[in-house]
Structures are given as C-alpha cells and as structure tokens.
Motif scaffolding. Structure first.
Motif, mmCIF file in Angstrom:
data_model
loop_
_atom_site.group_PDB
_atom_site.id
_atom_site.type_symbol
_atom_site.label_atom_id
_atom_site.label_comp_id
_atom_site.label_asym_id
_atom_site.label_seq_id
_atom_site.Cartn_x
_atom_site.Cartn_y
_atom_site.Cartn_z
ATOM 1 N N ASN A 76 0.778 -1.467 -0.141
ATOM 2 C CA ASN A 76 -0.175 -0.233 0.510
ATOM 3 C C ASN A 76 1.147 1.348 -0.095
ATOM 4 O O ASN A 76 0.679 1.616 1.005
ATOM 5 N N PRO A 77 1.250 2.246 -0.908
ATOM 6 C CA PRO A 77 2.364 2.849 -0.913
ATOM 7 C C PRO A 77 1.923 4.156 -0.655
ATOM 8 O O PRO A 77 2.308 5.060 -0.032
ATOM 9 N N VAL A 78 0.246 4.572 -0.698
ATOM 10 C CA VAL A 78 0.018 5.607 -0.402
ATOM 11 C C VAL A 78 -0.261 5.779 1.368
ATOM 12 O O VAL A 78 0.228 6.236 1.930
ATOM 13 N N ALA A 79 0.173 4.560 2.108
ATOM 14 C CA ALA A 79 0.101 4.108 3.267
ATOM 15 C C ALA A 79 1.245 4.883 3.551
ATOM 16 O O ALA A 79 0.953 5.324 4.906
ATOM 17 N N THR A 154 7.895 19.059 -10.967
ATOM 18 C CA THR A 154 6.774 19.233 -11.510
ATOM 19 C C THR A 154 5.778 18.267 -10.089
ATOM 20 O O THR A 154 4.860 18.657 -9.897
ATOM 21 N N VAL A 155 7.018 17.529 -9.120
ATOM 22 C CA VAL A 155 6.070 16.573 -8.710
ATOM 23 C C VAL A 155 6.705 16.637 -6.979
ATOM 24 O O VAL A 155 7.769 16.834 -6.737
ATOM 25 N N ASP A 156 5.395 16.094 -5.963
ATOM 26 C CA ASP A 156 6.083 16.930 -4.592
ATOM 27 C C ASP A 156 6.163 15.226 -3.887
ATOM 28 O O ASP A 156 7.541 14.447 -3.501
ATOM 29 N N THR A 157 5.511 13.929 -4.436
ATOM 30 C CA THR A 157 5.493 12.722 -4.358
ATOM 31 C C THR A 157 5.842 11.656 -5.288
ATOM 32 O O THR A 157 4.342 12.029 -5.965
ATOM 33 N N ILE A 158 6.062 10.444 -5.973
ATOM 34 C CA ILE A 158 6.105 9.602 -6.112
ATOM 35 C C ILE A 158 5.946 8.244 -5.772
ATOM 36 O O ILE A 158 5.876 8.213 -4.832
ATOM 37 N N ILE A 159 4.966 7.802 -5.515
ATOM 38 C CA ILE A 159 4.547 6.642 -5.817
ATOM 39 C C ILE A 159 4.062 5.137 -6.944
ATOM 40 O O ILE A 159 4.247 5.554 -8.002
ATOM 41 N N SER A 160 3.964 3.791 -6.648
ATOM 42 C CA SER A 160 3.893 3.226 -7.239
ATOM 43 C C SER A 160 3.662 1.903 -6.632
ATOM 44 O O SER A 160 4.236 1.862 -5.515
ATOM 45 N N ASN A 161 2.915 0.852 -7.274
ATOM 46 C CA ASN A 161 2.744 -0.648 -6.683
ATOM 47 C C ASN A 161 3.257 -2.199 -7.220
ATOM 48 O O ASN A 161 2.221 -2.150 -8.690
ATOM 49 N N CYS A 162 3.800 -2.155 -7.409
ATOM 50 C CA CYS A 162 4.460 -3.648 -7.182
ATOM 51 C C CYS A 162 4.208 -3.424 -9.509
ATOM 52 O O CYS A 162 3.784 -4.483 -10.257
ATOM 53 N N GLY A 184 13.235 17.936 -2.663
ATOM 54 C CA GLY A 184 12.695 17.930 -1.725
ATOM 55 C C GLY A 184 11.272 16.449 -1.391
ATOM 56 O O GLY A 184 11.010 16.157 -0.271
ATOM 57 N N GLY A 185 11.279 16.578 -2.577
ATOM 58 C CA GLY A 185 10.740 15.680 -3.204
ATOM 59 C C GLY A 185 10.570 14.283 -2.936
ATOM 60 O O GLY A 185 11.706 13.707 -2.697
ATOM 61 N N THR A 186 9.541 12.850 -2.334
ATOM 62 C CA THR A 186 9.933 12.136 -2.401
ATOM 63 C C THR A 186 9.393 10.713 -3.009
ATOM 64 O O THR A 186 8.423 10.822 -4.065
ATOM 65 N N LEU A 187 10.066 9.304 -2.956
ATOM 66 C CA LEU A 187 9.523 8.752 -3.618
ATOM 67 C C LEU A 187 9.609 7.349 -3.043
ATOM 68 O O LEU A 187 9.903 7.145 -1.576
ATOM 69 N N ALA A 188 8.032 7.250 -2.466
ATOM 70 C CA ALA A 188 7.106 6.038 -1.805
ATOM 71 C C ALA A 188 6.528 4.767 -2.722
ATOM 72 O O ALA A 188 5.278 5.019 -3.467
ATOM 73 N N ILE A 189 7.204 3.532 -2.998
ATOM 74 C CA ILE A 189 6.698 2.448 -3.833
ATOM 75 C C ILE A 189 6.835 1.251 -3.120
ATOM 76 O O ILE A 189 7.531 1.003 -1.875
ATOM 77 N N SER A 190 6.219 0.209 -3.047
ATOM 78 C CA SER A 190 5.352 -0.837 -2.871
ATOM 79 C C SER A 190 6.451 -1.959 -3.843
ATOM 80 O O SER A 190 5.375 -1.499 -5.502
ATOM 81 N N ASP A 191 6.942 -2.701 -4.043
ATOM 82 C CA ASP A 191 7.560 -3.069 -5.236
ATOM 83 C C ASP A 191 8.017 -4.882 -4.278
ATOM 84 O O ASP A 191 7.733 -5.143 -3.383
#
Length: 259
Positions: A76-79, A154-162, A184-191
């Motif tokens: 759950n990358p949003v979490a 142009t993006v604050d946060t990147i998410i991705s799911n598998c 300062g933007g972040t990467l939050a990936i589930s994979d």
C-alpha cells in the motif's frame, strides 16, 4: 554486482514491454489477475480480503470506484507516502487508478494526482473510473515510466505499486523519477525485490516477468541505482515473503530528492 538492466539489448527490452502491455491490456478488459491461471476471458474481480492483507483499510475499498481495484499490488504505497493536503502526486503504472483515487482523498481538492500507464486499455478503464468517482483532481496519461510525460520538478511525491519490477530498464525509471520530483520530493514505492540474484531462466521468462517476479531487481541493485540517480536517504524495507520457490519478497522502497 551485475547490472541486469544494462545486459538487455533493445530488442529484448521492446519484446518485454510488448508482452507486458498485452498481458495487462487483457487484465484491464477482463478483470483477471496478473497471476491468474484461469481463462483470460473470465471476468475475475479483485478479492477484497487480498487487498486488505496488503495493508489497505475497508474505508479504502469504499472510497475508490469498484472497477479501479484489480488486485495487482504487493503493498500500500499511499499508506507509506505520508501525503499532505495540496501535494502533487504521480503514480507510476497506475492501472485502474485505485491508488490514485486514494491519494486524491489525501491531498484534497487543492492537490493533484497524475497516473501514468503504458497500456491503453488500462488508461481507458482508469479514465472511466475517474468519471464515475467524486474526484476531479485526478488525471491519467498514456506513457512509459522510463519516459514520463511529466515536466521537470513538478511532483511532490511519487508512488507505485508492484510496477517498477516490470520495467526492463529500472535504472532509467529511477532517473526519470528523480527528474520530475521537486527538490525535497519523495519516492514511496511498494514492489517485489530479490534477496539474491535470480536464475537466468526466470529472468528471461516472459510469464515470470508478467507475474512480477522475473524482473525483480536485487536490493543491492536498487540501492545502487537510487544513489546513482541522485536520491538520498534511500531505504528498502522488507515487508514479507512473497514466493515459496524464489528469493522474492515484498518491500517498501523509499528515498528523497535533495533540497
């Protein structure tokens, strides 16, 4: 350490993209899972219990269009993304849009969510879901995650799911992620990742790649690619075992673009 991405020639990479695009186009139109062995013509709905087991809440299922959840994730990358109101979020490989709609709820009406997917059938499904949703701050774009249709910084946060594991050029994906993030933007990936190098017969097997295991990079490879792209505070946290026969685990991949 072997750079498995650079060992692939262009023909192999293009073949892999075509195979993945065709398979996920079928999933978009039938609702079948990427790992289903059932007939592709069967209309299989995502199992809510499976979605909950990945870390989603019942409210998540209630607050996203029913047709957006295809049960394709491994977390759950949003979490894990700690989204804030007003942020711009980018979802790599957005599929039916499930995580995009959940992210839209977090960033609110002042925020914005962009989903990118290379499969036209997925894009059509996601856009139809957007029409049926309550969110007007979500949009979906056709494109490859190795060549994002998104402007620099142009993006604050990147998410991705598998999804990143499906790419034949994961190094390029991370370079592109770095490019489009604001300082300062972040990467939050589930994979899915490999805890040791996979046998070549698995890495070259199109069905294993489509099942999200054949293309899994090792933790060492991902850590190197994150650093090479320019990210700091990179971390890969194993969430749980995924495959009984292969050294594959689900993981959180997090990093930050320096300010």
């Amino acid at each position: 350490m072997t750079d498995t991405d650079s060992s692939s020639n262009d023909t192999t990479a293009n073949d892999q993209r075509t195979h993945v695009r065709d398979r996920y186009g079928t999933i978009a139109t039938t609702g079948s899972s990427c790992c289903d062995t059932a007939d592709d013509d069967a209309d299989v709905e995502a199992d809510p219990s499976q979605t909950l087991a990945l870390g989603y809440d019942p409210d998540d299922l209630e607050n996203a269009p029913d047709e957006s959840n295809l049960g394709l994730g491994c977390g759950n990358p949003v979490a894990i993304s700690n989204l804030e109101a007003g942020e711009t979020v980018l979802d790599l490989g957005s599929g039916g849009g499930f995580d995009c709609f959940l992210a839209a709820r977090e960033v609110g009406s002042e925020g914005r969510v962009v989903g990118v997917d290379m499969t036209p059938e997925m894009l059509e499904r996601a856009r139809s879901n957007a029409v049926d949703s309550e969110f007007d701050n979500v949009e979906f774009r056709l494109g490859e995650i190795e060549h994002l249709p998104v402007a620099d910084a142009t993006v604050d946060t990147i998410i991705s799911n598998c999804v990143v594991n499906l790419s034949p050029d994961k190094r390029r994906v991370l370079d592109e992620a770095f490019r489009v993030l604001r300082p300062g933007g972040t990467l939050a990936i589930s994979d899915l990742v490999a805890t040791e190098p996979l046998p070549e017969e698995i890495r070259k097997n199109p069905d294993a790649i489509n099942a999200c295991v054949g293309g899994a990079a090792t933790i060492d490879e991902l850590e190197t690619w994150l650093a090479d792209a320019g990210f700091v505070d990179g971390s890969i946290t194993v969430e749980g075992e995924w495959d009984d026969d292969l050294p594959i685990v689900s993981a959180r991949i997090e990093a930050r673009k320096p300010t």
